[in-house]
Motif scaffolding. Structure first.
Motif, PDB file in Angstrom:
ATOM      1  N   ILE A  40       0.832  -1.202   0.000  1.00 48.55           N
ATOM      2  CA  ILE A  40       0.000   0.000   0.000  1.00 48.55           C
ATOM      3  C   ILE A  40       0.870   1.256   0.000  1.00 48.55           C
ATOM      4  O   ILE A  40       0.580   2.224  -0.707  1.00 48.55           O
ATOM      5  CB  ILE A  40      -0.952  -0.020   1.217  1.00 48.55           C
ATOM      6  CG1 ILE A  40      -2.014  -1.119   1.014  1.00 48.55           C
ATOM      7  CG2 ILE A  40      -1.626   1.343   1.411  1.00 48.55           C
ATOM      8  CD1 ILE A  40      -2.827  -1.421   2.256  1.00 48.55           C
ATOM      9  N   ASN A  41       1.933   1.234   0.769  1.00 42.40           N
ATOM     10  CA  ASN A  41       2.846   2.389   0.799  1.00 42.40           C
ATOM     11  C   ASN A  41       3.524   2.618  -0.549  1.00 42.40           C
ATOM     12  O   ASN A  41       3.707   3.758  -0.980  1.00 42.40           O
ATOM     13  CB  ASN A  41       3.908   2.183   1.886  1.00 42.40           C
ATOM     14  CG  ASN A  41       3.353   2.369   3.284  1.00 42.40           C
ATOM     15  OD1 ASN A  41       2.390   3.113   3.475  1.00 42.40           O
ATOM     16  ND2 ASN A  41       3.934   1.692   4.257  1.00 42.40           N
ATOM     17  N   ILE A  42       3.885   1.521  -1.219  1.00 38.45           N
ATOM     18  CA  ILE A  42       4.513   1.646  -2.538  1.00 38.45           C
ATOM     19  C   ILE A  42       3.536   2.247  -3.538  1.00 38.45           C
ATOM     20  O   ILE A  42       3.888   3.127  -4.332  1.00 38.45           O
ATOM     21  CB  ILE A  42       5.030   0.275  -3.023  1.00 38.45           C
ATOM     22  CG1 ILE A  42       6.212  -0.175  -2.166  1.00 38.45           C
ATOM     23  CG2 ILE A  42       5.428   0.334  -4.505  1.00 38.45           C
ATOM     24  CD1 ILE A  42       6.697  -1.577  -2.461  1.00 38.45           C
ATOM     25  N   VAL A  43       2.279   1.789  -3.491  1.00 37.46           N
ATOM     26  CA  VAL A  43       1.257   2.299  -4.407  1.00 37.46           C
ATOM     27  C   VAL A  43       1.003   3.784  -4.161  1.00 37.46           C
ATOM     28  O   VAL A  43       0.712   4.542  -5.096  1.00 37.46           O
ATOM     29  CB  VAL A  43      -0.048   1.487  -4.254  1.00 37.46           C
ATOM     30  CG1 VAL A  43      -1.204   2.157  -4.985  1.00 37.46           C
ATOM     31  CG2 VAL A  43       0.155   0.069  -4.785  1.00 37.46           C
ATOM     32  N   LYS A  44       1.120   4.210  -2.924  1.00 39.20           N
ATOM     33  CA  LYS A  44       0.909   5.620  -2.589  1.00 39.20           C
ATOM     34  C   LYS A  44       2.007   6.518  -3.147  1.00 39.20           C
ATOM     35  O   LYS A  44       1.778   7.696  -3.417  1.00 39.20           O
ATOM     36  CB  LYS A  44       0.836   5.795  -1.067  1.00 39.20           C
ATOM     37  CG  LYS A  44      -0.463   5.314  -0.439  1.00 39.20           C
ATOM     38  CD  LYS A  44      -0.428   5.515   1.073  1.00 39.20           C
ATOM     39  CE  LYS A  44      -1.743   5.087   1.713  1.00 39.20           C
ATOM     40  NZ  LYS A  44      -1.677   5.233   3.204  1.00 39.20           N
ATOM     41  N   SER A  66      -6.059  -5.658  -1.724  1.00 40.77           N
ATOM     42  CA  SER A  66      -6.541  -5.266  -3.055  1.00 40.77           C
ATOM     43  C   SER A  66      -7.584  -4.157  -2.950  1.00 40.77           C
ATOM     44  O   SER A  66      -7.577  -3.202  -3.742  1.00 40.77           O
ATOM     45  CB  SER A  66      -7.137  -6.482  -3.778  1.00 40.77           C
ATOM     46  OG  SER A  66      -6.160  -7.469  -4.005  1.00 40.77           O
ATOM     47  N   LYS A  67      -8.475  -4.271  -1.978  1.00 42.67           N
ATOM     48  CA  LYS A  67      -9.501  -3.242  -1.781  1.00 42.67           C
ATOM     49  C   LYS A  67      -8.866  -1.894  -1.469  1.00 42.67           C
ATOM     50  O   LYS A  67      -9.276  -0.858  -2.009  1.00 42.67           O
ATOM     51  CB  LYS A  67     -10.437  -3.649  -0.635  1.00 42.67           C
ATOM     52  CG  LYS A  67     -11.310  -4.857  -0.929  1.00 42.67           C
ATOM     53  CD  LYS A  67     -12.142  -5.210   0.295  1.00 42.67           C
ATOM     54  CE  LYS A  67     -12.990  -6.452   0.052  1.00 42.67           C
ATOM     55  NZ  LYS A  67     -13.751  -6.838   1.267  1.00 42.67           N
ATOM     56  N   GLU A  68      -7.866  -1.913  -0.589  1.00 45.05           N
ATOM     57  CA  GLU A  68      -7.208  -0.668  -0.202  1.00 45.05           C
ATOM     58  C   GLU A  68      -6.444  -0.055  -1.371  1.00 45.05           C
ATOM     59  O   GLU A  68      -6.451   1.167  -1.567  1.00 45.05           O
ATOM     60  CB  GLU A  68      -6.257  -0.925   0.973  1.00 45.05           C
ATOM     61  CG  GLU A  68      -6.946  -1.299   2.271  1.00 45.05           C
ATOM     62  CD  GLU A  68      -7.949  -0.236   2.728  1.00 45.05           C
ATOM     63  OE1 GLU A  68      -7.589   0.956   2.699  1.00 45.05           O
ATOM     64  OE2 GLU A  68      -9.084  -0.610   3.082  1.00 45.05           O
ATOM     65  N   ILE A  69      -5.805  -0.914  -2.151  1.00 42.23           N
ATOM     66  CA  ILE A  69      -5.044  -0.421  -3.309  1.00 42.23           C
ATOM     67  C   ILE A  69      -5.978   0.204  -4.350  1.00 42.23           C
ATOM     68  O   ILE A  69      -5.670   1.248  -4.930  1.00 42.23           O
ATOM     69  CB  ILE A  69      -4.222  -1.573  -3.928  1.00 42.23           C
ATOM     70  CG1 ILE A  69      -3.025  -1.897  -3.007  1.00 42.23           C
ATOM     71  CG2 ILE A  69      -3.742  -1.229  -5.331  1.00 42.23           C
ATOM     72  CD1 ILE A  69      -2.257  -3.127  -3.399  1.00 42.23           C
ATOM     73  N   LYS A  70      -7.129  -0.413  -4.572  1.00 42.15           N
ATOM     74  CA  LYS A  70      -8.087   0.134  -5.540  1.00 42.15           C
ATOM     75  C   LYS A  70      -8.663   1.471  -5.067  1.00 42.15           C
ATOM     76  O   LYS A  70      -9.051   2.302  -5.882  1.00 42.15           O
ATOM     77  CB  LYS A  70      -9.218  -0.869  -5.789  1.00 42.15           C
ATOM     78  CG  LYS A  70      -8.778  -2.154  -6.479  1.00 42.15           C
ATOM     79  CD  LYS A  70      -8.295  -1.908  -7.895  1.00 42.15           C
ATOM     80  CE  LYS A  70      -9.432  -1.742  -8.861  1.00 42.15           C
ATOM     81  NZ  LYS A  70      -8.969  -1.686 -10.269  1.00 42.15           N
ATOM     82  N   LYS A  71      -8.720   1.667  -3.742  1.00 40.09           N
ATOM     83  CA  LYS A  71      -9.169   2.960  -3.216  1.00 40.09           C
ATOM     84  C   LYS A  71      -8.153   4.050  -3.549  1.00 40.09           C
ATOM     85  O   LYS A  71      -8.515   5.189  -3.809  1.00 40.09           O
ATOM     86  CB  LYS A  71      -9.359   2.877  -1.700  1.00 40.09           C
ATOM     87  CG  LYS A  71     -10.567   2.071  -1.253  1.00 40.09           C
ATOM     88  CD  LYS A  71     -10.631   2.027   0.261  1.00 40.09           C
ATOM     89  CE  LYS A  71     -11.769   1.131   0.746  1.00 40.09           C
ATOM     90  NZ  LYS A  71     -11.765   1.034   2.236  1.00 40.09           N
ATOM     91  N   ILE A  72      -6.883   3.676  -3.514  1.00 35.80           N
ATOM     92  CA  ILE A  72      -5.809   4.634  -3.790  1.00 35.80           C
ATOM     93  C   ILE A  72      -5.752   4.958  -5.277  1.00 35.80           C
ATOM     94  O   ILE A  72      -5.608   6.111  -5.679  1.00 35.80           O
ATOM     95  CB  ILE A  72      -4.452   4.076  -3.325  1.00 35.80           C
ATOM     96  CG1 ILE A  72      -4.468   3.867  -1.810  1.00 35.80           C
ATOM     97  CG2 ILE A  72      -3.306   5.008  -3.715  1.00 35.80           C
ATOM     98  CD1 ILE A  72      -3.293   3.058  -1.298  1.00 35.80           C
ATOM     99  N   ASN A  73      -5.851   3.908  -6.098  1.00 38.80           N
ATOM    100  CA  ASN A  73      -5.784   4.088  -7.552  1.00 38.80           C
ATOM    101  C   ASN A  73      -6.688   3.046  -8.212  1.00 38.80           C
ATOM    102  O   ASN A  73      -6.324   1.881  -8.319  1.00 38.80           O
ATOM    103  CB  ASN A  73      -4.348   3.945  -8.049  1.00 38.80           C
ATOM    104  CG  ASN A  73      -4.216   4.216  -9.541  1.00 38.80           C
ATOM    105  OD1 ASN A  73      -5.210   4.285 -10.258  1.00 38.80           O
ATOM    106  ND2 ASN A  73      -2.980   4.349 -10.006  1.00 38.80           N
ATOM    107  N   LYS A  74      -7.854   3.488  -8.646  1.00 36.80           N
ATOM    108  CA  LYS A  74      -8.836   2.557  -9.207  1.00 36.80           C
ATOM    109  C   LYS A  74      -8.383   1.955 -10.533  1.00 36.80           C
ATOM    110  O   LYS A  74      -8.933   0.943 -10.988  1.00 36.80           O
ATOM    111  CB  LYS A  74     -10.184   3.239  -9.394  1.00 36.80           C
ATOM    112  CG  LYS A  74     -10.173   4.392 -10.373  1.00 36.80           C
ATOM    113  CD  LYS A  74     -11.551   5.038 -10.467  1.00 36.80           C
ATOM    114  CE  LYS A  74     -11.553   6.227 -11.406  1.00 36.80           C
ATOM    115  NZ  LYS A  74     -11.179   5.893 -12.784  1.00 36.80           N
TER     116      LYS A  74
END
Length: 213
Positions: A40-44, A66-74
């Protein structure tokens, strides 16, 4: 050229995946994470195109990650790569936004092809889980109708055929119900597949399941 994030807590598997992808021309950069939190930190902080996600992670599992990552970048494409194949995990992965679900025994070349096709817009699910998806959609379909967010310009007859596909009926069974030839049904199925931008009936059903998930 794309940026891919591998989320896997087992060092040997992670190393093997990284090695397999390093030689691919479509790869720009490979990132690695050993936990959901790290991913999640990397995706941010980085523009990631695709995430290869294990389900059995420590602390937060791959589905919640996966849910959290999609919130960051759909727009990030999530490819599940796991040894888990329970019905609930498969369905929860789809609902969490996964665009592909692969077994860890997949051929590395096939995995690379899958990742590229998913980044470019395709869906891909291991043929072994097709029955799981069909069963789930058939069950949900009896309880509620589905509707796609996007208008795919399906004709009334194509919508009717789509309903039967999602109930798990074969082309032969559909032809008998509609009292048309099996070739006519095949034409409708081919048109549905083309309009939905997928490759086969399983992917049609996945899209339908996601719309009611």
């Amino acid at each position: 050229m794309y940026k891919v994030l591998i989320v896997e807590d087992h060092a040997l598997i992670r190393f093997g995946l990284k090695t397999a992808f390093e030689s691919k021309e479509f790869i720009n950069e490979i990132y690695e994470a050993t936990s959901a939190e790290e991913a999640i930190n990397i995706v941010k902080t980085h523009k990631i195109d695709a995430v290869i996600m294990d389900l059995g992670l420590p602390s937060m599992n791959g589905i919640d990650a996966s849910k959290e990552i999609k919130k960051i970048n759909k727009d990030i494409k999530i490819i599940i790569l796991t040894s888990h194949s329970s019905e609930q995990e498969v369905l929860d992965s789809i609902k969490a936004g996964a665009r592909a679900y692969c077994s860890k025994d997949i051929n590395p070349e096939r995995l690379a092809e899958t990742v590229l096709s998913v980044i470019e817009g395709a869906l891909w699910f291991d043929p072994k889980i097709a029955d799981v998806i069909l069963k789930a959609v058939s069950t949900d379909k009896k309880q509620q109708n589905f509707s796609f967010d996007e208008d795919y310009n399906l004709t009334d007859r194509e919508k009717e055929v789509l309903e039967y596909i999602c109930e798990g009926l074969t082309n032969t069974e559909i032809s008998k119900i509609l009292d048309v030839s099996i070739n006519t049904v095949k034409v409708h199925v081919s048109s549905i597949i083309q309009k939905l931008g997928v490759e086969d009936r399983t992917q049609v059903v996945v899209k339908a399941f996601k719309s009611i998930g």
